[in-house]
Scaffold this active site. Structure first.
Site, PDB file in Angstrom:
ATOM      1  N   LYS A  72     -36.772 -60.254  71.214  1.00 19.77           N
ATOM      2  CA  LYS A  72     -37.689 -59.148  71.505  1.00 19.77           C
ATOM      3  C   LYS A  72     -37.292 -57.901  70.728  1.00 19.77           C
ATOM      4  CE  LYS A  72     -37.726 -58.384  75.741  1.00 19.77           C
ATOM      5  NZ  LYS A  72     -36.495 -57.629  75.502  1.00 19.77           N
ATOM      6  N   THR A  74     -35.422 -57.867  68.011  1.00 21.56           N
ATOM      7  CA  THR A  74     -35.640 -58.224  66.607  1.00 21.56           C
ATOM      8  C   THR A  74     -37.098 -58.006  66.214  1.00 21.56           C
ATOM      9  OG1 THR A  74     -33.867 -59.869  66.721  1.00 21.56           O
ATOM     10  CG2 THR A  74     -35.452 -60.099  64.916  1.00 21.56           C
ATOM     11  N   ARG A  95     -33.447 -49.518  73.638  1.00 23.00           N
ATOM     12  CA  ARG A  95     -32.348 -49.306  74.586  1.00 23.00           C
ATOM     13  C   ARG A  95     -31.000 -49.462  73.889  1.00 23.00           C
ATOM     14  NH1 ARG A  95     -33.054 -53.843  78.737  1.00 23.00           N
ATOM     15  NH2 ARG A  95     -33.708 -54.920  76.860  1.00 23.00           N
ATOM     16  N   LYS A 106     -24.559 -63.051  74.803  1.00 24.08           N
ATOM     17  CA  LYS A 106     -25.356 -62.728  73.617  1.00 24.08           C
ATOM     18  C   LYS A 106     -24.515 -62.423  72.384  1.00 24.08           C
ATOM     19  CE  LYS A 106     -29.660 -61.196  75.711  1.00 24.08           C
ATOM     20  NZ  LYS A 106     -30.679 -60.131  75.771  1.00 24.08           N
ATOM     21  N   ALA A 274     -32.947 -55.035  82.786  1.00 21.86           N
ATOM     22  CA  ALA A 274     -34.315 -55.263  83.250  1.00 21.86           C
ATOM     23  C   ALA A 274     -34.372 -56.251  84.408  1.00 21.86           C
ATOM     24  CB  ALA A 274     -35.182 -55.756  82.110  1.00 21.86           C
ATOM     25  N   PHE A 302     -36.454 -58.477  78.852  1.00 22.03           N
ATOM     26  CA  PHE A 302     -36.831 -59.802  79.344  1.00 22.03           C
ATOM     27  C   PHE A 302     -38.353 -60.005  79.301  1.00 22.03           C
ATOM     28  CE2 PHE A 302     -32.592 -59.286  81.508  1.00 22.03           C
ATOM     29  CZ  PHE A 302     -31.941 -60.172  80.686  1.00 22.03           C
ATOM     30  N   PHE A 383     -38.171 -69.224  64.349  1.00 21.76           N
ATOM     31  CA  PHE A 383     -36.766 -69.552  64.123  1.00 21.76           C
ATOM     32  C   PHE A 383     -36.674 -70.536  62.949  1.00 21.76           C
ATOM     33  CE2 PHE A 383     -36.031 -67.302  67.853  1.00 21.76           C
ATOM     34  CZ  PHE A 383     -34.685 -67.285  68.206  1.00 21.76           C
ATOM     35  N   TRP A 411     -37.040 -62.098  61.308  1.00 19.92           N
ATOM     36  CA  TRP A 411     -35.622 -62.477  61.267  1.00 19.92           C
ATOM     37  C   TRP A 411     -35.226 -62.876  59.839  1.00 19.92           C
ATOM     38  CZ3 TRP A 411     -32.738 -66.718  59.912  1.00 19.92           C
ATOM     39  CH2 TRP A 411     -31.404 -66.747  60.359  1.00 19.92           C
TER      40      TRP A 411
END
Length: 558
Positions: A72, A74, A95, A106, A274, A302, A383, A411
């Site tokens: 998100k 990214t 954020r 992560k 979140a 999220f 991806f 990405w």
């Protein structure tokens, strides 16, 4: 197939001096405070200077993710870079990452691939010290509270009804429930206590939902820390802690200016979780960005059942803003995960599981377009190992339902890979009706608000309450807090409060086990299912891979 890691890409970048980035949004050197060459704080008085300008607000949300997250941030960064490539005056407002997830699962939260904000290592670790300041303000209040009880307890605080907890910006399950004040009489009053992670603290939420330093001080004073023997709330103002807390946060309240890999201005400020808190960056940062640019890309943590719901029902209500368009990030991986595929097998083509997971995406689309009545586009975050058959299945399913859809390749390609999404967003802003509605109204009771969220947003059949929660809600309404918005703490992995119920579950009910007031932030916090305010580290934490060499170069953040 091998790919460069996020940190390798970030360390190869040649960032512009932050003074040059500031000039892009008409900030002079007098408007910023430098933190080295590539970071700066913006004087919060800047927000009052350009109120005649009001940019278009683009909210990025997502479907229910896999444990690794699904891009998100990214997508938000890549979309901002794409808009810049289309010659739009744009800022991304994000954020600040918490070090808890950075060292947990992560391993980093500043975007990924060629859609990142830099300096990536600084942003993921100490940054400009905002997290430490928020933790210090929180723990000063805790110290003053316990000291007050120790020094004679003039306010008649009931030690059994102290609700304020200490915090630390780290995943540390050992601190969830503790006993402190042990030892001699001079070592304090013995009582049960505990820690929350800093990003789940009320100070963080209060900080992010305050428009200026004066409002921040007022809101900090409203924080309820305990109840006296008659059941009356005791506040930070009663303890005379609000002034000192605001003083600690004075510099932290200034938004942070950095840049994307492509030199797009990025304001990164505040970082409430979140799934536990309200999941959005600060009001002051968002408003500042809206006053300084034509387009602002922001995010809510999220899925749309968590971050977007709280952004729309809490932040928008408090700030008097609304999105002009919403981007719903979906990935083939997350859809297969919601279709029952194990995390280890997500890189394998599985069209059957993908089809089973698609109802999760459709529910999030319904939430945005039918509940909140906002224009939306699905951004399929590609991806490297996604197959063309999988991507085509998602595209076709969206088109069958007349849902806007665009492929995002940010990405791999940076801003150029986000052009398709950017063009669709611009079209939405120009051509779509925006009849924004809240999920519930302020005059509803706490139970009615929870029922509205559970039925409309989660798709539940209703809400059940533990006896303790029923008692707490009854007391909160008696004390006059019943008209506040509600902030539901819930698992991010499911539309339900059970993280094992993936896809689009039906025939379930939400269990509320605890309710308390965050009077400083201005909302009621409701804990559901097994959610807790202090996460733990996984069996193999990301921290094991993070290192620094003799030259001070950090590795392992990805």
């Amino acid at each position: 197939m091998s790919f460069k890691s996020d940190i390798e890409i970030a360390q190869e970048a040649k960032p512009q001096n932050i003074v040059e980035i500031a000039k892009k949004i008409n900030l002079s050197e007098d408007d910023i405070e430098l933190y080295g060459k590539y970071k700066a704080k913006i004087d919060y008085n800047v927000v009052n200077r350009a109120k005649n300008k009001n940019g278009k607000l683009i909210l990025t949300t997502a479907i229910n993710p896999t444990p690794a997250g699904e891009g998100k941030t990214t997508t938000s960064i890549g979309l901002a870079d794409a808009l810049a490539k289309l010659d739009k005056n744009v800022i991304t407002a994000l954020r600040e990452p918490s070090m808890g997830p950075v060292f947990g699962v992560k391993g980093g939260a500043a975007g990924g691939g060629y859609a990142q904000v830099i300096p990536m290592e600084d942003i993921n670790l100490h940054f400009t010290g905002d997290m430490h300041a928020i933790g210090a303000a929180n723990n000063l209040l805790a110290a003053m509270l316990d000291n007050h009880v120790y020094q004679g307890n003039e306010l008649n605080i009931n030690p059994k009804r102290i609700t304020w907890r200490r915090c630390v910006d780290m995943n540390d399950r050992q601190l969830r429930n503790i006993v402190d004040g042990l030892g001699k009489k001079v070592d304090g009053v013995t009582r049960e206590d505990g820690f929350d992670i800093t990003v789940a603290s009320e100070v963080m939420a209060t900080f992010c939902l305050s428009n200026n330093i004066s409002e921040l001080k007022e809101n900090l004073g409203n924080i309820v820390v305990a109840y006296d023997y008659k059941g009356k709330p005791v506040t930070a103002r009663d303890l005379k802690a609000d002034g000192a807390m605001a003083a600690i946060l004075k510099d932290a309240l200034k938004p942070n200016l950095v840049q994307t890999l492509e030199g797009t201005p990025a304001i990164i400020h505040g970082g409430p979780f979140a799934n536990i808190a309200h999941g959005c960056n600060s009001i002051i940062a968002t408003k500042m960005a809206l006053h300084m640019s034509d387009y602002v890309v922001t995010e809510a943590g999220f899925g749309a059942d968590l971050g977007a719901e709280k952004f729309l029902d809490i932040k928008c209500r408090k700030a008097g803003i609304r999105p002009d368009a919403v981007v719903i990030v979906a990935t083939v991986r997350a859809l297969k995960y919601n279709g029952g595929v194990k995390k280890e097998q997500l890189n394998e083509e599985n069209l059957e599981a993908l089809e089973l997971g698609l109802p999760n995406l459709l529910k999030h689309i319904e939430n945005i377009t039918q509940v909140y009545k906002l224009p939306a586009v699905v951004a399929i975050n590609k991806f490297p190992l996604d197959t063309e058959a999988e991507l085509e299945l998602v595209r076709n399913k969206c088109k069958e339902l007349n849902v806007n859809v665009a492929l995002s390749e940010v990405w791999e390609k940076g801003g150029q890979g986000g052009i398709e999404v950017a063009e669709e967003v611009l079209k939405l802003i120009d051509q779509s009706d925006n009849n924004f509605e809240y999920c519930y109204t302020n005059d509803m009771s706490i139970r009615e608000k929870l029922d509205a969220i559970s039925r409309k947003i989660y798709g539940a059949d209703g809400v059940d309450y533990t006896k303790e929660a029923e008692k707490q809600i009854e007391e909160l309404e008696y004390l006059g807090f019943g008209k506040l918005p509600v902030c539901v703490a819930k698992t991010q992995y499911s539309l339900s409060d059970d993280q094992t119920m993936l896809g689009r579950p039906r025939g379930f009910r939400i269990l509320v086990r605890e309710a308390n007031v965050s009077a400083g932030a201005g909302f009621i916090v409701v804990l559901t299912g097994a959610i807790m305010k202090m996460p733990g580290l996984p069996k193999l934490p990301a921290a094991q891979r993070i290192d620094v060499d003799a030259s001070g170069v950090i590795s392992g953040l990805f």
